[in-house]
Design a protein around this motif. Structure first.
Motif, mmCIF file in Angstrom:
data_model
loop_
_atom_site.group_PDB
_atom_site.id
_atom_site.type_symbol
_atom_site.label_atom_id
_atom_site.label_comp_id
_atom_site.label_asym_id
_atom_site.label_seq_id
_atom_site.Cartn_x
_atom_site.Cartn_y
_atom_site.Cartn_z
ATOM 1 N N ASN A 71 1.875 -14.172 28.056
ATOM 2 C CA ASN A 71 0.847 -15.139 27.672
ATOM 3 C C ASN A 71 0.593 -15.028 26.172
ATOM 4 O OD1 ASN A 71 -1.867 -16.219 27.109
ATOM 5 N ND2 ASN A 71 -1.893 -16.612 29.301
ATOM 6 N N ARG A 72 0.977 -16.059 25.438
ATOM 7 C CA ARG A 72 0.877 -16.041 23.976
ATOM 8 C C ARG A 72 -0.566 -16.037 23.493
ATOM 9 N NH1 ARG A 72 5.842 -19.293 21.441
ATOM 10 N NH2 ARG A 72 5.155 -18.105 19.659
ATOM 11 N N THR A 73 -1.420 -16.786 24.177
ATOM 12 C CA THR A 73 -2.823 -16.846 23.771
ATOM 13 C C THR A 73 -3.465 -15.466 23.892
ATOM 14 O OG1 THR A 73 -2.933 -19.141 24.514
ATOM 15 C CG2 THR A 73 -5.030 -18.026 24.134
ATOM 16 N N ALA A 74 -3.179 -14.775 24.985
ATOM 17 C CA ALA A 74 -3.708 -13.422 25.169
ATOM 18 C C ALA A 74 -3.180 -12.497 24.079
ATOM 19 C CB ALA A 74 -3.342 -12.886 26.546
ATOM 20 N N ALA A 75 -1.912 -12.634 23.737
ATOM 21 C CA ALA A 75 -1.324 -11.806 22.678
ATOM 22 C C ALA A 75 -1.996 -12.073 21.342
ATOM 23 C CB ALA A 75 0.178 -12.061 22.587
ATOM 24 N N GLU A 76 -2.276 -13.342 21.062
ATOM 25 C CA GLU A 76 -2.948 -13.694 19.809
ATOM 26 C C GLU A 76 -4.366 -13.137 19.771
ATOM 27 O OE1 GLU A 76 -2.613 -17.950 19.770
ATOM 28 O OE2 GLU A 76 -0.450 -17.890 19.378
ATOM 29 N N GLN A 77 -5.095 -13.266 20.876
ATOM 30 C CA GLN A 77 -6.460 -12.737 20.935
ATOM 31 C C GLN A 77 -6.449 -11.220 20.784
ATOM 32 O OE1 GLN A 77 -9.385 -14.321 20.949
ATOM 33 N NE2 GLN A 77 -8.274 -16.240 20.823
ATOM 34 N N LEU A 78 -5.502 -10.577 21.421
ATOM 35 C CA LEU A 78 -5.375 -9.116 21.336
ATOM 36 C C LEU A 78 -5.111 -8.707 19.889
ATOM 37 C CD1 LEU A 78 -5.278 -6.441 22.894
ATOM 38 C CD2 LEU A 78 -2.837 -6.856 23.257
ATOM 39 N N ALA A 79 -4.231 -9.421 19.233
ATOM 40 C CA ALA A 79 -3.913 -9.107 17.830
ATOM 41 C C ALA A 79 -5.164 -9.258 16.958
ATOM 42 C CB ALA A 79 -2.801 -10.005 17.321
ATOM 43 N N GLU A 80 -5.927 -10.324 17.185
ATOM 44 C CA GLU A 80 -7.155 -10.537 16.407
ATOM 45 C C GLU A 80 -8.170 -9.424 16.648
ATOM 46 O OE1 GLU A 80 -9.005 -14.392 16.646
ATOM 47 O OE2 GLU A 80 -7.055 -15.408 16.539
ATOM 48 N N LEU A 81 -8.330 -9.031 17.898
ATOM 49 C CA LEU A 81 -9.322 -7.998 18.234
ATOM 50 C C LEU A 81 -8.923 -6.632 17.688
ATOM 51 C CD1 LEU A 81 -10.302 -8.879 21.895
ATOM 52 C CD2 LEU A 81 -11.741 -9.053 19.873
ATOM 53 N N THR A 82 -7.639 -6.346 17.687
ATOM 54 C CA THR A 82 -7.209 -5.018 17.238
ATOM 55 C C THR A 82 -7.076 -4.935 15.720
ATOM 56 O OG1 THR A 82 -4.895 -5.601 17.706
ATOM 57 C CG2 THR A 82 -6.094 -4.409 19.412
ATOM 58 N N GLU A 83 -7.121 -6.086 15.048
ATOM 59 C CA GLU A 83 -7.110 -6.091 13.574
ATOM 60 C C GLU A 83 -8.450 -5.647 13.012
ATOM 61 O OE1 GLU A 83 -6.162 -9.975 12.179
ATOM 62 O OE2 GLU A 83 -4.041 -9.804 12.650
ATOM 63 N N GLU A 84 -9.519 -5.969 13.747
ATOM 64 C CA GLU A 84 -10.884 -5.751 13.237
ATOM 65 C C GLU A 84 -11.229 -4.292 13.110
ATOM 66 O OE1 GLU A 84 -13.344 -8.011 15.848
ATOM 67 O OE2 GLU A 84 -12.477 -9.886 15.196
#
Length: 84
Positions: A71-84
């Protein structure tokens, strides 16, 4: 029988309105289990709500599980959350 049980029964019988109502209620309650069950049953709307709710709750394990399934959307959200 509770209202939720009735909705689940109707959803299992293919009632789209019941599925939509379950998704809405589960999102409001932050019920990842219900959303996961509906998403695993093939509901794209439930998958979208699952990602949104998991993101709001910071449920990284759920986002990782979804991203691992492609799931690309989940991957994108995960990337955003782990960047913070």
């Amino acid at each position: 029988m509770s209202e939720l049980d009735d909705l689940r029964e109707r959803a299992a019988a293919g009632d789209r309105d019941a599925v939509d109502e379950l998704i809405e209620l589960a999102g409001e309650r932050g019920d990842l289990d219900e959303l996961r069950r509906l998403a695993d049953g093939g509901s794209n709307d439930a998958a979208d709500q699952l990602i949104e709710t998991a993101t709001e709750l910071g449920a990284l394990d759920e986002l990782r599980r979804l991203a691992g399934q492609g799931n690309r959307t989940a991957a994108e959200q995960l990337a955003e959350l782990t960047e913070e």
